[in-house]
Design a protein around this motif. Structure first.
Motif, mmCIF file in Angstrom:
data_model
loop_
_atom_site.group_PDB
_atom_site.id
_atom_site.type_symbol
_atom_site.label_atom_id
_atom_site.label_comp_id
_atom_site.label_asym_id
_atom_site.label_seq_id
_atom_site.Cartn_x
_atom_site.Cartn_y
_atom_site.Cartn_z
ATOM 1 N N SER A 62 -8.825 -0.316 -7.755
ATOM 2 C CA SER A 62 -7.727 -1.287 -8.141
ATOM 3 C C SER A 62 -6.366 -0.449 -8.179
ATOM 4 C CB SER A 62 -8.173 -1.633 -9.640
ATOM 5 O OG SER A 62 -7.207 -2.484 -10.290
ATOM 6 N N GLY A 63 -5.526 -1.164 -7.590
ATOM 7 C CA GLY A 63 -4.150 -0.393 -7.302
ATOM 8 C C GLY A 63 -3.870 0.150 -6.003
ATOM 9 N N ASP A 64 -4.817 0.442 -5.305
ATOM 10 C CA ASP A 64 -4.572 1.108 -4.252
ATOM 11 C C ASP A 64 -4.102 0.063 -3.045
ATOM 12 O OD1 ASP A 64 -4.573 2.767 -1.886
ATOM 13 O OD2 ASP A 64 -6.780 3.033 -1.514
ATOM 14 N N VAL A 65 -3.142 -0.208 -3.124
ATOM 15 C CA VAL A 65 -2.727 -1.456 -2.114
ATOM 16 C C VAL A 65 -2.437 -1.283 -0.871
ATOM 17 C CG1 VAL A 65 -1.631 -2.896 -4.017
ATOM 18 C CG2 VAL A 65 -0.117 -0.874 -2.906
ATOM 19 N N ALA A 66 -2.085 0.190 -0.463
ATOM 20 C CA ALA A 66 -2.045 0.705 0.994
ATOM 21 C C ALA A 66 -3.138 0.783 1.418
ATOM 22 C CB ALA A 66 -1.431 1.924 1.037
ATOM 23 N N ALA A 74 -0.483 -11.176 -8.595
ATOM 24 C CA ALA A 74 0.634 -11.502 -7.562
ATOM 25 C C ALA A 74 1.358 -10.320 -7.165
ATOM 26 C CB ALA A 74 1.376 -12.445 -8.021
ATOM 27 N N ASP A 75 1.705 -9.289 -7.781
ATOM 28 C CA ASP A 75 2.362 -8.178 -7.422
ATOM 29 C C ASP A 75 1.536 -7.350 -6.643
ATOM 30 O OD1 ASP A 75 4.582 -6.166 -7.372
ATOM 31 O OD2 ASP A 75 3.186 -4.988 -8.744
ATOM 32 N N HIS A 76 0.458 -7.288 -6.679
ATOM 33 C CA HIS A 76 -0.444 -6.372 -5.836
ATOM 34 C C HIS A 76 -0.619 -7.142 -4.472
ATOM 35 C CE1 HIS A 76 -2.594 -3.784 -8.929
ATOM 36 N NE2 HIS A 76 -1.727 -4.244 -9.551
ATOM 37 N N SER A 77 -1.028 -8.461 -4.626
ATOM 38 C CA SER A 77 -1.221 -9.243 -3.203
ATOM 39 C C SER A 77 0.076 -9.128 -2.506
ATOM 40 C CB SER A 77 -1.740 -10.622 -3.502
ATOM 41 O OG SER A 77 -0.731 -11.374 -4.313
ATOM 42 N N SER A 78 1.408 -9.258 -2.964
ATOM 43 C CA SER A 78 2.678 -9.147 -2.460
ATOM 44 C C SER A 78 2.657 -7.948 -1.594
ATOM 45 C CB SER A 78 3.728 -9.656 -3.287
ATOM 46 O OG SER A 78 3.738 -8.682 -4.076
ATOM 47 N N LYS A 79 2.223 -6.746 -2.264
ATOM 48 C CA LYS A 79 2.608 -5.364 -1.565
ATOM 49 C C LYS A 79 1.668 -5.398 -0.489
ATOM 50 C CE LYS A 79 4.373 -2.922 -5.549
ATOM 51 N NZ LYS A 79 5.008 -4.003 -6.334
ATOM 52 N N VAL A 80 0.358 -5.896 -0.574
ATOM 53 C CA VAL A 80 -0.637 -5.766 0.438
ATOM 54 C C VAL A 80 -0.180 -6.525 1.519
ATOM 55 C CG1 VAL A 80 -3.071 -6.561 1.252
ATOM 56 C CG2 VAL A 80 -2.768 -5.415 -1.007
#
Length: 264
Positions: free
Chosen positions: A202-206, A116-122
């Motif tokens: 994984s983790g490259d949200v930008a 959820a933290d990743h998707s919210s940042k995307v």
């Protein structure tokens, strides 16, 4: 477990336990002389427990079922010597339910419960750039029928898989005619075909957001939305009820059960 030996005929039955139960029950079953197999649906769950107990459990198993090539790799790496007892099996996806038949809309789907933290940042990075004629719809609190109906309408699925054996949502999205962008969770690498899937580290949200915007632009500039039917058919065949049945029959033969029922 105390009376299982009396309830099971070792010539007709076997016990199949999930990888999360291996530490607790594997050694017990071996000591009681009950034949058992371990079903590894996530190669990253096999680390849970005291290593010596896990070693005994996996060394004592007659067969180790693995849900993906990645799970096979994990088991072989963690427990040297068991390689000859690993049997790769496949789950089945209902290709009659997850199919690319509906007219597509400019919808991007994702599952908010996954990282959820990743998707919210995307989503935060997309908010000023996504064209107004596109919408993002979370897949949450839906039945399987509702999920399938939404995936049939959407064009892009954002995958936030994390250390998974063989993640199901990206595959269901692909069979429904989506372009899939995101994380493989390692286990999805075996079906991550470039004509449908676009991997993000994984983790490259930008970078994730940029890949989504690039795909949106490409779709908007195209004359139409192309669904890669040959690849979809190939995936549907690999993860079909027929393949699952073939795998289970091989398992029965492997265990010498000769068609007798399983006890799990």
């Amino acid at each position: 477990m105390s009376n299982i030996a009396g309830a099971f005929n070792p010539n007709k039955h076997t016990v199949v336990i999930p990888e999360l139960w291996a530490r607790k029950y594997g050694a017990q079953l071996a000591l009681m002389g009950v034949p058992y197999a371990i079903y590894v649906q996530n190669g990253y769950y096999i680390t849970k427990g005291r290593p010596s107990d896990l070693d005994k459990a996996y060394q004592g198993a007659r067969c180790i079922l693995t849900i993906s090539d990645d799970a096979t790799r994990c088991v072989a790496l963690a427990f040297p010597g068991v390689e000859s007892r690993i049997l790769r099996v496949h789950y089945a996806v209902d290709a009659q339910r997850f199919k690319p038949d509906q007219a597509k809309e400019n919808i991007i789907t994702y599952m908010p419960r996954k990282l959820a933290d990743h998707s919210s940042k995307v989503l935060f990075f997309l908010r000023h750039h996504l064209p107004a004629h596109w919408s993002i719809v979370p897949i949450d609190g839906m039945t399987e029928v509702q999920v399938a109906a939404l995936l049939e309408r959407s064009k892009i699925f954002m995958a936030f898989s994390h250390f998974e054996g063989c993640p199901l949502p990206p595959l269901e999205a692909a069979l429904s005619g989506n372009q899939v962008i995101g994380y493989t969770g390692q286990g999805a690498k075996e079906y991550w075909r470039p004509e449908i899937f676009d991997e993000v580290a994984s983790g490259d949200v930008a970078g994730f957001a940029q890949r989504v915007l690039a795909k949106v632009q490409a779709i908007d500039q195209a004359q139409g939305f192309d669904v890669c039917l040959p690849t979809i058919r190939a995936l549907a065949k690999t993860y079909s009820p027929e393949q699952e049945r073939t795998d289970m029959l091989e398992f029965l033969n492997w265990m010498g059960l000769n068609g007798h029922g399983l006890k799990a």
